[in-house]
Every structure is written in C-alpha cells, then in structure tokens.
Motif scaffolding. Structure first.
Motif, PDB file in Angstrom:
ATOM      1  N   ALA A 276      -0.830   2.907   1.492  1.00 13.23           N
ATOM      2  CA  ALA A 276      -0.998   2.792   0.039  1.00 13.23           C
ATOM      3  C   ALA A 276      -2.260   3.514  -0.426  1.00 13.23           C
ATOM      4  CB  ALA A 276      -1.053   1.314  -0.359  1.00 13.23           C
ATOM      5  N   GLU A 277      -3.337   3.376   0.328  1.00 14.75           N
ATOM      6  CA  GLU A 277      -4.585   4.053  -0.031  1.00 14.75           C
ATOM      7  C   GLU A 277      -4.400   5.569  -0.062  1.00 14.75           C
ATOM      8  OE1 GLU A 277      -7.772   0.800   1.837  1.00 14.75           O
ATOM      9  OE2 GLU A 277      -7.166   2.568   2.999  1.00 14.75           O
ATOM     10  N   MET A 278      -3.706   6.094   0.941  1.00 16.59           N
ATOM     11  CA  MET A 278      -3.513   7.545   1.033  1.00 16.59           C
ATOM     12  C   MET A 278      -2.534   8.044  -0.027  1.00 16.59           C
ATOM     13  SD  MET A 278      -3.568   7.895   5.200  1.00 16.59           S
ATOM     14  CE  MET A 278      -3.731   9.685   5.241  1.00 16.59           C
ATOM     15  N   ALA A 279      -1.510   7.249  -0.326  1.00 17.38           N
ATOM     16  CA  ALA A 279      -0.573   7.628  -1.386  1.00 17.38           C
ATOM     17  C   ALA A 279      -1.280   7.638  -2.742  1.00 17.38           C
ATOM     18  CB  ALA A 279       0.605   6.655  -1.409  1.00 17.38           C
ATOM     19  N   ARG A 280      -2.106   6.625  -2.962  1.00 14.50           N
ATOM     20  CA  ARG A 280      -2.862   6.545  -4.218  1.00 14.50           C
ATOM     21  C   ARG A 280      -3.795   7.747  -4.361  1.00 14.50           C
ATOM     22  NH1 ARG A 280      -1.874   4.115  -8.957  1.00 14.50           N
ATOM     23  NH2 ARG A 280      -3.776   3.750 -10.116  1.00 14.50           N
ATOM     24  N   ALA A 281      -4.427   8.138  -3.268  1.00 11.59           N
ATOM     25  CA  ALA A 281      -5.348   9.280  -3.296  1.00 11.59           C
ATOM     26  C   ALA A 281      -4.622  10.573  -3.666  1.00 11.59           C
ATOM     27  CB  ALA A 281      -6.042   9.432  -1.949  1.00 11.59           C
ATOM     28  N   ARG A 282      -3.328  10.630  -3.401  1.00 13.89           N
ATOM     29  CA  ARG A 282      -2.537  11.815  -3.740  1.00 13.89           C
ATOM     30  C   ARG A 282      -1.959  11.750  -5.148  1.00 13.89           C
ATOM     31  NH1 ARG A 282      -1.545  14.527   1.313  1.00 13.89           N
ATOM     32  NH2 ARG A 282       0.144  15.795   0.411  1.00 13.89           N
ATOM     33  N   GLY A 283      -2.323  10.697  -5.879  1.00 13.26           N
ATOM     34  CA  GLY A 283      -1.894  10.576  -7.270  1.00 13.26           C
ATOM     35  C   GLY A 283      -0.569   9.890  -7.469  1.00 13.26           C
TER      36      GLY A 283
ATOM     37  N   PRO B   6      -3.474  -7.089  -0.177  1.00 18.00           N
ATOM     38  CA  PRO B   6      -4.605  -6.227  -0.575  1.00 18.00           C
ATOM     39  C   PRO B   6      -4.146  -4.959  -1.290  1.00 18.00           C
ATOM     40  CG  PRO B   6      -4.902  -7.006   1.673  1.00 18.00           C
ATOM     41  CD  PRO B   6      -3.517  -7.423   1.255  1.00 18.00           C
ATOM     42  N   VAL B   7      -2.896  -4.564  -1.092  1.00 22.34           N
ATOM     43  CA  VAL B   7      -2.353  -3.391  -1.793  1.00 22.34           C
ATOM     44  C   VAL B   7      -2.365  -3.621  -3.301  1.00 22.34           C
ATOM     45  CG1 VAL B   7      -0.284  -1.941  -2.080  1.00 22.34           C
ATOM     46  CG2 VAL B   7      -0.950  -2.741   0.191  1.00 22.34           C
ATOM     47  N   HIS B   8      -2.427  -4.895  -3.723  1.00 22.62           N
ATOM     48  CA  HIS B   8      -2.448  -5.242  -5.140  1.00 22.62           C
ATOM     49  C   HIS B   8      -3.550  -4.489  -5.881  1.00 22.62           C
ATOM     50  CE1 HIS B   8      -2.596  -7.613  -8.833  1.00 22.62           C
ATOM     51  NE2 HIS B   8      -3.879  -7.794  -8.601  1.00 22.62           N
ATOM     52  N   ARG B   9      -4.694  -4.293  -5.230  1.00 26.72           N
ATOM     53  CA  ARG B   9      -5.821  -3.635  -5.895  1.00 26.72           C
ATOM     54  C   ARG B   9      -5.531  -2.164  -6.185  1.00 26.72           C
ATOM     55  NH1 ARG B   9      -8.430  -6.779  -1.961  1.00 26.72           N
ATOM     56  NH2 ARG B   9      -8.902  -4.979  -0.646  1.00 26.72           N
ATOM     57  N   LEU B  10      -4.542  -1.600  -5.503  1.00 22.14           N
ATOM     58  CA  LEU B  10      -4.190  -0.191  -5.689  1.00 22.14           C
ATOM     59  C   LEU B  10      -2.953  -0.005  -6.547  1.00 22.14           C
ATOM     60  CD1 LEU B  10      -4.535   0.742  -1.912  1.00 22.14           C
ATOM     61  CD2 LEU B  10      -6.221   1.255  -3.679  1.00 22.14           C
ATOM     62  N   ALA B  11      -2.193  -1.076  -6.744  1.00 25.72           N
ATOM     63  CA  ALA B  11      -0.875  -0.967  -7.361  1.00 25.72           C
ATOM     64  C   ALA B  11      -0.956  -0.812  -8.881  1.00 25.72           C
ATOM     65  CB  ALA B  11      -0.039  -2.194  -7.019  1.00 25.72           C
ATOM     66  N   ASP B  12      -0.045  -0.016  -9.422  1.00 25.13           N
ATOM     67  CA  ASP B  12       0.102   0.069 -10.870  1.00 25.13           C
ATOM     68  C   ASP B  12       0.818  -1.168 -11.394  1.00 25.13           C
ATOM     69  OD1 ASP B  12      -0.613   3.089 -11.645  1.00 25.13           O
ATOM     70  OD2 ASP B  12       0.429   3.097  -9.727  1.00 25.13           O
ATOM     71  N   ILE B  13       1.770  -1.675 -10.611  1.00 23.79           N
ATOM     72  CA  ILE B  13       2.523  -2.869 -10.989  1.00 23.79           C
ATOM     73  C   ILE B  13       2.695  -3.732  -9.747  1.00 23.79           C
ATOM     74  CG2 ILE B  13       4.680  -3.774 -11.942  1.00 23.79           C
ATOM     75  CD1 ILE B  13       5.070  -0.960 -13.199  1.00 23.79           C
ATOM     76  N   SER B  14       2.372  -5.012  -9.857  1.00 27.79           N
ATOM     77  CA  SER B  14       2.576  -5.957  -8.758  1.00 27.79           C
ATOM     78  C   SER B  14       3.588  -7.012  -9.198  1.00 27.79           C
ATOM     79  CB  SER B  14       1.271  -6.639  -8.359  1.00 27.79           C
ATOM     80  OG  SER B  14       0.383  -5.734  -7.753  1.00 27.79           O
ATOM     81  N   LEU B  15       4.635  -7.191  -8.398  1.00 28.70           N
ATOM     82  CA  LEU B  15       5.660  -8.200  -8.658  1.00 28.70           C
ATOM     83  C   LEU B  15       5.521  -9.274  -7.584  1.00 28.70           C
ATOM     84  CD1 LEU B  15       8.588  -5.718  -9.396  1.00 28.70           C
ATOM     85  CD2 LEU B  15       7.112  -6.873 -11.059  1.00 28.70           C
ATOM     86  N   THR B  16       5.020 -10.429  -7.967  1.00 27.29           N
ATOM     87  CA  THR B  16       4.727 -11.481  -7.000  1.00 27.29           C
ATOM     88  C   THR B  16       5.842 -12.509  -6.951  1.00 27.29           C
ATOM     89  OG1 THR B  16       3.499 -12.808  -8.617  1.00 27.29           O
ATOM     90  CG2 THR B  16       2.252 -11.186  -7.363  1.00 27.29           C
TER      91      THR B  16
END
Length: 290
Positions: free
Chosen positions: A205-212, A225-235
């Motif tokens: 997720a970190e690397m995908a986010r870094a690529r935009g 922890p991916v929640h901090r990077l996500a545009d949308i989180s479905l819990t």
C-alpha cells in the motif's frame, strides 16, 4: 448500540460534530495512529496533538470515560484484541459460551456484526469507492492476504466479467512487487486487510500510494495500518464465537460493491456477459439441459 459495544475509534467518529476545534484536532491526532497514539502519558498526547492537557481531559469525558486511565485501559484492551491469535480468540468466548446451539449463536453474532457495520458505514464513501472500482479508465488492482485472498479472488472473478483492465495481487506471494511496475497515478488498489494485519500488505500500500494510486481498504473495526494511506476505508465488524474471525460482513460489502459496479457499467457489462456465454457454449464448460 451502546458505547460498550463500540471501539474508541467508533466513539470519536460518532462525536466529531460535537467537539470543539481543539478537541477535534486532538481526535484526529488520535485517529492518525490509532490505537497506539493514546497509550502514552496524558501530557505526551496533548503535546503531540498541540492542545492543552485540559482539552484531553474534556474530550475523554465526552467519549464517556471518567478519566484518562479508563480511556487508556480500553485502548489497551483493543490493542490486545487486535493481536489475538486463534487460540486466544477461542478461549475468550468458549468459557462463557451460552448453552444454545452454535448455529444460533454464530448466526446472531453475524447479524449483530452486519447491523453494527451498516450503522457506521458512510453511504457516500461507499458510493465513491464503487465509482472508483467501476472507472474503466483506471487500472484496478485487487489485493488479498493470507485469509482475505478469498474475498479478493471472489471480487476479481466478478470484476473480470464486469470490466477490463484489472489485476489480482496476492500480497502473500513474493512476486507482488512485479505488479507495481505497471501501477500508475490514478490507478485503484482495492486492498483487504483484517487482524492480524500483514506487513507485506502495508508495504504494498505504501508503494502504491507513492506512485499516486488511489486506495480503497476493506478492514475490520480496529482498522488496518493501511487505513492511514487509504482514500476510503470500509470497516466491518468480524467477531464471532470461533477461534477465527468471520468474513461474512466484509463479503456482504464486497457483493454489494460488485452489484453497484455492475449497474454503473451495465451497458458494457451486458455485452461482456453475452460474449462470455458464447465462449462457454463453445468450450462446453457447463452442461445444458435443453
């Protein structure tokens, strides 16, 4: 649903509109690194959020706690719940399990999970996630882990019929970095990650986010922890009387998303379905009784 049934994250999000500016600043600071953010001294939490110590005390009381020690005790319980393995999960419920049949107990737990999940999910955020997954101009990557690969495979199978331009990634495989070579800005990663959260999934997720890339996360009530990077989180709530967690509620959200994406793309999807049926007829993959 009572406060006792909610995580602290649930309580904070339910009360955001009632908080002062300083309290909201503190709340967002806690959520940013939840649940570890509130495990230190009260003064350290206040300093980290750039608010006063009395602000922390007031917000904790608004969340339903007598004081900061009670707030921290619940945070520690949540942290312990996140880290539980199958044996510990089994022991938690088995000792006090009621006498009625497991079919009833398990079903009741799943129904409660669904109700609690739907009570907290933001329909607008869900619609936005479906729109991202439906956008045929964006490459769609679907990512699953050790257990959640079953959800990822189910979604991928249906999305193959609904739309082109997608890839299934298993973060448990050592080949997942290869898939990032083609990831571009604006692409969408649908990621599944529930407790015990997987390091490979977070790194991906970190690397995908870094690529935009955009990230849509399916996770549990404690949030990966991916929640901090996500545009949308479905819990989803996932606790059942078992040594394992239940994927019934995340599956409900997945099937609902598949239905929504199918509807958004129906003109093209219908043509793809017809073409696939013709291929099935040619291969004689399925029996026909006509």
């Amino acid at each position: 649903m009572t406060d006792e049934d909610r995580t602290i994250s649930d309580r904070i999000q339910a009360r955001l509109d009632d908080l002062t500016r300083a309290e909201r600043q503190l709340a967002l600071s806690i959520l940013e690194n939840y649940p570890a953010s509130g495990l230190g001294p009260l003064a350290a939490l206040a300093k980290g959020a750039n608010v006063s110590v009395p602000t922390v005390a007031r917000m904790v009381q608004k969340l339903g706690y007598k004081g900061y020690p009670d707030f921290q005790a619940d945070l520690r319980d949540e942290l312990g719940a996140i880290a539980k393995g199958p044996i510990a999960k089994h022991e938690t419920w088995a000792g006090a399990a009621p006498s009625e049949h497991i079919l009833n107990r398990f079903t009741d737990a799943v129904i409660d999970n669904i109700r609690n999940t739907l009570a907290h999910i933001d329909p607008a955020a869900f619609d936005q996630a479906c729109a991202l997954a439906a956008d045929r101009n964006r490459h769609l990557y679907i990512v699953g882990g050790r257990i959640t690969h079953t959800l990822a495979e189910y979604m991928f199978l249906h999305m193959q019929v609904i739309r082109p331009n997608l890839t299934h990634v298993q973060s448990t495989s050592n080949t997942w970095p290869h898939y990032l070579l083609n990831a571009a800005e604006g692409d969408v990663f649908v990621i599944f990650d529930v407790r015990r959260y997987e390091n490979n999934t977070l790194k991906l997720a970190e690397m995908a986010r870094a690529r935009g890339a955009k990230i849509v996360l399916f996770t549990d009530q404690w949030r990966s922890p991916v929640h901090r990077l996500a545009d949308i989180s479905l819990t989803s709530r996932i606790i059942v009387p078992s040594a394992w967690d239940s994927l019934a509620t995340p599956m409900l959200l997945v099937e609902t998303m598949i239905s929504a994406v199918q509807t958004l793309n129906w003109g093209d999807t219908k043509g793809r379905m017809q073409e696939l049926e013709e291929i099935f007829d040619q291969t004689k993959l399925f029996r026909k009784f006509t």
